[in-house]
Design a protein around this motif. Structure first.
Motif, short mmCIF file in Angstrom:
data_model
loop_
_atom_site.label_atom_id
_atom_site.label_comp_id
_atom_site.label_asym_id
_atom_site.label_seq_id
_atom_site.Cartn_x
_atom_site.Cartn_y
_atom_site.Cartn_z
N ALA A 229 0.84 -1.21 0.00
CA ALA A 229 0.00 0.00 0.00
C ALA A 229 0.87 1.26 0.00
CB ALA A 229 -0.95 0.00 1.19
N GLU A 230 1.92 1.24 0.82
CA GLU A 230 2.81 2.40 0.88
C GLU A 230 3.51 2.63 -0.46
OE1 GLU A 230 4.88 3.27 5.19
OE2 GLU A 230 5.38 1.43 4.15
N ARG A 231 3.99 1.53 -1.02
CA ARG A 231 4.70 1.65 -2.30
C ARG A 231 3.77 2.15 -3.41
NH1 ARG A 231 8.42 -3.80 -1.83
NH2 ARG A 231 9.81 -2.92 -0.29
N LEU A 232 2.56 1.62 -3.40
CA LEU A 232 1.58 2.07 -4.41
C LEU A 232 1.27 3.55 -4.22
CD1 LEU A 232 -0.80 -1.02 -4.42
CD2 LEU A 232 0.55 -0.20 -6.37
N ALA A 233 1.20 3.98 -2.96
CA ALA A 233 0.92 5.39 -2.68
C ALA A 233 2.03 6.28 -3.22
CB ALA A 233 0.75 5.59 -1.17
N PHE A 234 3.29 5.87 -3.02
CA PHE A 234 4.42 6.66 -3.54
C PHE A 234 4.36 6.74 -5.06
CE2 PHE A 234 6.80 5.41 0.47
CZ PHE A 234 6.74 6.68 1.02
N LEU A 235 4.08 5.60 -5.69
CA LEU A 235 4.03 5.56 -7.15
C LEU A 235 2.89 6.40 -7.69
CD1 LEU A 235 4.81 1.84 -7.93
CD2 LEU A 235 6.15 3.82 -8.63
N ALA A 236 1.76 6.30 -7.02
CA ALA A 236 0.59 7.06 -7.46
C ALA A 236 0.90 8.55 -7.44
CB ALA A 236 -0.60 6.74 -6.57
N ARG A 237 1.58 8.97 -6.40
CA ARG A 237 1.90 10.39 -6.26
C ARG A 237 2.91 10.81 -7.32
NH1 ARG A 237 3.00 10.73 -0.38
NH2 ARG A 237 1.03 9.62 -0.30
N ARG A 238 3.94 9.99 -7.50
CA ARG A 238 5.02 10.37 -8.40
C ARG A 238 4.58 10.33 -9.88
NH1 ARG A 238 8.11 11.04 -11.87
NH2 ARG A 238 10.38 10.92 -11.91
N PHE A 239 3.81 9.32 -10.25
CA PHE A 239 3.47 9.15 -11.68
C PHE A 239 1.99 9.36 -11.98
CE2 PHE A 239 7.27 6.50 -10.96
CZ PHE A 239 8.13 7.13 -11.84
N LYS A 240 1.27 9.89 -11.03
CA LYS A 240 -0.17 10.13 -11.20
C LYS A 240 -0.89 8.86 -11.65
CE LYS A 240 0.02 15.07 -11.63
NZ LYS A 240 1.38 15.11 -11.12
N ILE A 241 -0.57 7.78 -10.98
CA ILE A 241 -1.20 6.50 -11.31
C ILE A 241 -2.53 6.41 -10.58
CG2 ILE A 241 -1.04 4.04 -10.74
CD1 ILE A 241 1.91 4.24 -11.48
N GLU A 242 -3.53 5.99 -11.31
CA GLU A 242 -4.83 5.84 -10.67
C GLU A 242 -4.91 4.51 -9.94
OE1 GLU A 242 -9.17 6.81 -11.55
OE2 GLU A 242 -8.00 7.26 -13.37
N LEU A 243 -5.32 4.56 -8.69
CA LEU A 243 -5.36 3.33 -7.89
C LEU A 243 -6.72 2.65 -8.00
CD1 LEU A 243 -3.30 4.61 -4.83
CD2 LEU A 243 -2.53 3.10 -6.67
N GLU A 244 -7.13 2.40 -9.24
CA GLU A 244 -8.39 1.71 -9.50
C GLU A 244 -8.10 0.64 -10.54
OE1 GLU A 244 -11.26 2.19 -8.16
OE2 GLU A 244 -10.99 4.16 -7.21
N ILE A 245 -8.69 -0.53 -10.34
CA ILE A 245 -8.50 -1.56 -11.35
C ILE A 245 -9.64 -1.49 -12.36
CG2 ILE A 245 -8.42 -4.05 -11.78
CD1 ILE A 245 -6.96 -4.31 -9.12
N ASN A 246 -9.25 -1.32 -13.61
CA ASN A 246 -10.22 -1.30 -14.69
C ASN A 246 -9.90 -2.53 -15.55
OD1 ASN A 246 -11.52 -0.95 -17.10
ND2 ASN A 246 -10.83 1.16 -17.42
N MET A 247 -10.82 -3.51 -15.54
CA MET A 247 -10.54 -4.77 -16.21
C MET A 247 -10.32 -4.62 -17.71
SD MET A 247 -10.13 -6.88 -13.78
CE MET A 247 -9.92 -8.43 -14.66
N GLU A 248 -10.78 -3.51 -18.28
CA GLU A 248 -10.55 -3.30 -19.71
C GLU A 248 -9.08 -3.01 -20.01
OE1 GLU A 248 -13.26 -0.45 -21.47
OE2 GLU A 248 -14.89 -1.45 -20.41
N LYS A 249 -8.38 -2.54 -18.99
CA LYS A 249 -6.97 -2.21 -19.19
C LYS A 249 -6.04 -3.16 -18.46
CE LYS A 249 -7.71 2.77 -19.57
NZ LYS A 249 -7.62 3.98 -18.75
N SER A 250 -6.62 -3.97 -17.61
CA SER A 250 -5.84 -4.79 -16.71
C SER A 250 -4.97 -5.82 -17.45
CB SER A 250 -6.80 -5.52 -15.77
OG SER A 250 -6.19 -5.75 -14.54
#
Ligand code: ZN
Length: 154
Positions: free
Chosen positions: A72-93
């Motif tokens: 969770a922490e690592r995902l949070a850092f990545l989301a902030r740095r690269f503006k990654i959306e923390l939602e799973i969209n099966m169309e892109k998964s």
């Protein structure tokens, strides 16, 4: 986004693929190989190795030194740095195992590929066209959501 990650980040690799990112991972690549591939394929290098991070930056690559101990922490850092959306969209998964985009598969086609219980409890399924693994949003899905929610609040 396109990433390449070092051998210590196997778990994070699966998360990023589920979130739809193209992630190259192998625990057999040494530092020089990681840097060469990152450069050639224009991938962002994610690493837990400070020395490798510094080498990559010195060579002009886009790299990120990943802190944090939990996913969770690592995902949070990545989301902030690269503006990654923390939602799973099966169309892109992508398949967490092999990085291939998963595709919806009609329920009747998975009948012989999954357990009976799963078949009767779920209606939506996805298949990896490459490794043929079947995915569904089963009981483990609550844990996935939970981790993503925690990451959003971190
Ligand atoms: Zn696969």
């Amino acid at each position: 986004m396109k990433f390449i990650v070092d051998g210590m980040l196997g778990k994070l690799t699966r998360w990023l693929r589920m979130l739809g990112h193209n992630v190259k991972y192998s625990n057999k690549l040494d530092d020089a190989k990681l840097i060469t591939i990152a450069k050639k394929e224009r991938r962002i290098l994610l690493t837990r190795d400070l020395e490798l991070y510094q080498q990559a930056i010195a060579k002009g690559l886009d790299a990120f030194y990943l802190e944090g101990t939990t996913e969770a922490e690592r995902l949070a850092f990545l989301a902030r740095r690269f503006k990654i959306e923390l939602e799973i969209n099966m169309e892109k998964s992508r398949c967490p195992k092999c990085n291939t985009r998963v595709k919806p598969i009609p329920k009747e086609k998975v009948i012989n590929k999954i357990e009976k219980n799963t078949f009767s409890n779920y209606n939506e399924f996805w298949e990896c066209p490459k490794c043929e693994k079947i995915y569904w949003q089963g009981a483990h899905w609550a844990r996935i959501r939970n981790t993503l929610d925690t990451a959003k609040k971190t």
